[in-house]
Design a protein around this motif. Structure first.
Motif, short mmCIF file in Angstrom:
data_model
loop_
_atom_site.label_atom_id
_atom_site.label_comp_id
_atom_site.label_asym_id
_atom_site.label_seq_id
_atom_site.Cartn_x
_atom_site.Cartn_y
_atom_site.Cartn_z
N LYS A 214 3.67 -12.06 -1.98
CA LYS A 214 4.18 -12.74 -0.79
C LYS A 214 3.72 -12.05 0.49
N TRP A 215 2.87 -11.07 0.36
CA TRP A 215 2.39 -10.33 1.52
C TRP A 215 1.67 -11.26 2.50
N ARG A 216 1.89 -11.01 3.78
CA ARG A 216 1.13 -11.76 4.79
C ARG A 216 -0.32 -11.26 4.85
N TYR A 217 -0.44 -9.95 4.83
CA TYR A 217 -1.77 -9.34 4.87
C TYR A 217 -1.82 -8.20 3.86
N THR A 218 -3.05 -7.94 3.38
CA THR A 218 -3.29 -6.89 2.39
C THR A 218 -4.31 -5.91 2.96
N LEU A 219 -4.04 -4.63 2.79
CA LEU A 219 -5.00 -3.59 3.14
C LEU A 219 -5.64 -3.08 1.86
N LEU A 220 -6.97 -3.09 1.80
CA LEU A 220 -7.72 -2.61 0.64
C LEU A 220 -8.25 -1.22 0.94
N VAL A 221 -7.90 -0.26 0.09
CA VAL A 221 -8.34 1.13 0.32
C VAL A 221 -8.96 1.70 -0.95
N ASP A 222 -9.77 2.74 -0.76
CA ASP A 222 -10.34 3.49 -1.87
C ASP A 222 -9.52 4.74 -2.13
N ALA A 223 -9.74 5.33 -3.30
CA ALA A 223 -9.05 6.57 -3.65
C ALA A 223 -9.51 7.74 -2.81
N SER A 224 -10.63 7.61 -2.14
CA SER A 224 -11.17 8.69 -1.30
C SER A 224 -10.58 8.68 0.11
N THR A 225 -9.54 7.86 0.34
CA THR A 225 -8.92 7.77 1.65
C THR A 225 -7.54 8.41 1.65
N VAL A 226 -7.12 8.78 2.86
CA VAL A 226 -5.81 9.40 3.06
C VAL A 226 -5.12 8.72 4.24
N PRO A 227 -3.84 8.35 4.11
CA PRO A 227 -3.10 7.83 5.27
C PRO A 227 -2.65 8.99 6.15
N LYS A 228 -3.47 9.37 7.09
CA LYS A 228 -3.26 10.59 7.86
C LYS A 228 -2.02 10.50 8.76
N ASP A 229 -1.86 9.36 9.43
CA ASP A 229 -0.73 9.19 10.35
C ASP A 229 0.40 8.45 9.65
N PHE A 230 1.32 9.20 9.08
CA PHE A 230 2.40 8.61 8.29
C PHE A 230 3.40 7.84 9.15
N ASN A 231 3.44 8.13 10.42
CA ASN A 231 4.44 7.50 11.29
C ASN A 231 4.00 6.15 11.82
N ARG A 232 2.78 5.75 11.52
CA ARG A 232 2.24 4.50 12.05
C ARG A 232 1.89 3.56 10.90
N THR A 233 2.32 2.31 10.99
CA THR A 233 1.92 1.34 9.97
C THR A 233 0.54 0.79 10.32
N TRP A 234 -0.13 0.27 9.32
CA TRP A 234 -1.48 -0.25 9.57
C TRP A 234 -1.46 -1.66 10.18
N GLU A 235 -0.28 -2.21 10.46
CA GLU A 235 -0.19 -3.57 11.01
C GLU A 235 -0.95 -3.72 12.32
N TYR A 236 -0.98 -2.65 13.13
CA TYR A 236 -1.65 -2.74 14.43
C TYR A 236 -3.13 -3.12 14.30
N MET A 237 -3.72 -2.81 13.12
CA MET A 237 -5.13 -3.09 12.91
C MET A 237 -5.43 -4.59 12.84
N ILE A 238 -4.42 -5.37 12.50
CA ILE A 238 -4.62 -6.82 12.39
C ILE A 238 -5.00 -7.40 13.75
N LYS A 239 -4.17 -7.13 14.74
CA LYS A 239 -4.44 -7.67 16.08
C LYS A 239 -5.60 -6.96 16.75
N LEU A 240 -5.66 -5.65 16.62
CA LEU A 240 -6.66 -4.87 17.33
C LEU A 240 -8.07 -5.07 16.79
N TYR A 241 -8.20 -5.20 15.46
CA TYR A 241 -9.51 -5.27 14.85
C TYR A 241 -9.82 -6.62 14.21
N MET A 242 -8.95 -7.06 13.31
CA MET A 242 -9.23 -8.32 12.62
C MET A 242 -9.24 -9.51 13.59
#
Length: 322
Positions: free
Chosen positions: A147-175
């Motif tokens: 039921k997700w509105r959006y999906t983020l696809l990541v590789d195992a070689s990645t790290v969520p460095k900023d734990f206090n920020r959700t990736w939702e901002y990337m939708i408007k800013l980039y997508m």
């Protein structure tokens, strides 16, 4: 040249000529702007469908049916994961196992903190192909099931460095980034970071940017068109001119985009995503210091970041201390 009795003079709007919206032509037919709008409303969707990429008949007979069935069962049972507003998908195989043991707990903790679903696919879904073909194949199953509105696809070689920020901002800013006044970002179903040189003048100059990075991608999950794009990507495995291995997965994605230019969007977002020095979701590969020892490189990165080290120590059962 006056108007005939019972008619009105036509009004001009820009370069278009329209009859008043109340005008009814002979035989009771609606004429003028209403007729044009009606025809456009009918024809434009038909034209869009006519120009839509045709997918080949794909029986998926090369599936690892047991693995696909197990994925479907997980999706059917885990409503806590599939029922959230946003989600993250990681496809990671045996080659990444040494460092996925470090990053999966971090992504689990990140998604838990922000009430997001996380699906990690470790099992190959086609044993005849490069493991990374499991990306589109898994997404073909995942997107219609969540039921997700959006999906983020990541590789195992990645790290969520900023734990206090959700990736939702990337939708408007980039997508949904608007490049020019008549750009139509709402038509985009898939966004991926653009693989660009660290320094360049124009991203379109030869050699500046070279296709997508298939990690950090955002997919408009709730739209059936997005699943169709994943089917198109996966169907490229059937084409004989594709290179072997992981390069074929990347080339297949690029060929899918060629037929869906407006629907799939690339942008250089390296400040935030895709490089070891990215601020939000860094990604780690070969380096002069660590060569291809990605485990040690990620381990060192986490150890230097106090917040990540605390989270990793708490989340990971495999590592008592970093």
């Amino acid at each position: 040249f006056g108007s005939s009795p019972g008619t009105s003079r036509r009004r001009r709007s820009g370069s278009s000529t329209c009859l008043p919206v109340t005008m009814v032509g002979r035989g009771g037919r609606i004429s003028g702007c209403i007729a044009a709008a009606t025809v456009a409303g009918v024809l434009l969707p038909l034209l869009a469908a006519a120009y839509e990429e045709r997918l080949p008949d794909d029986s998926l007979s090369d599936d690892s049916t047991g693995a696909v069935d197990r994925l479907r069962q997980r999706l059917a049972k885990d409503s806590a994961t599939t029922g959230t507003k946003y989600g993250v998908v990681m496809v990671t195989g045996p080659k990444e196992m040494s460092y996925s043991s470090l990053t999966i707990p971090l992504w689990q903790a990140y998604c838990k903190k922000h009430d997001m679903g996380l699906i990690v696919q470790k099992e190959p879904l086609n044993t005849d192909l490069s493991f990374m073909w499991a990306k589109p194949r898994a997404l073909m199953e995942i997107l219609p099931a969540v039921k997700w509105r959006y999906t983020l696809l990541v590789d195992a070689s990645t790290v969520p460095k900023d734990f206090n920020r959700t990736w939702e901002y990337m939708i408007k800013l980039y997508m949904r980034h608007k490049r020019y006044s008549n750009d139509e970002p709402d038509k985009r179903y898939v966004f991926c970071p653009w693989d660009c040189d660290e320094e360049y003048t124009n991203p379109y100059e030869d050699g500046a940017c070279n296709g997508p990075i298939l990690s950090g991608c955002i997919l408009w999950s709730k739209k059936p068109k997005t699943t169709r794009l994943m089917k198109s990507w996966y169907a490229k495995r059937l084409e004989s001119d594709l290179p072997d291995g992981d390069d074929g997965v990347l080339k297949g994605f690029e060929k899918m985009k060629e037929h869906n230019y407006e629907e799939v969007f690339y942008r250089d977002v390296a400040d935030d995503v895709g490089r070891a020095n990215s601020k939000f979701i860094p990604s780690f590969g070969w380096s002069e210091e660590y060569k291809w020892n990605i485990h040690d490189r990620i381990h060192a990165f986490i150890k230097k970041n106090n917040k990540l080290a605390v989270i990793a120590n708490k989340a990971s059962k495999e590592n008592d201390e970093l």
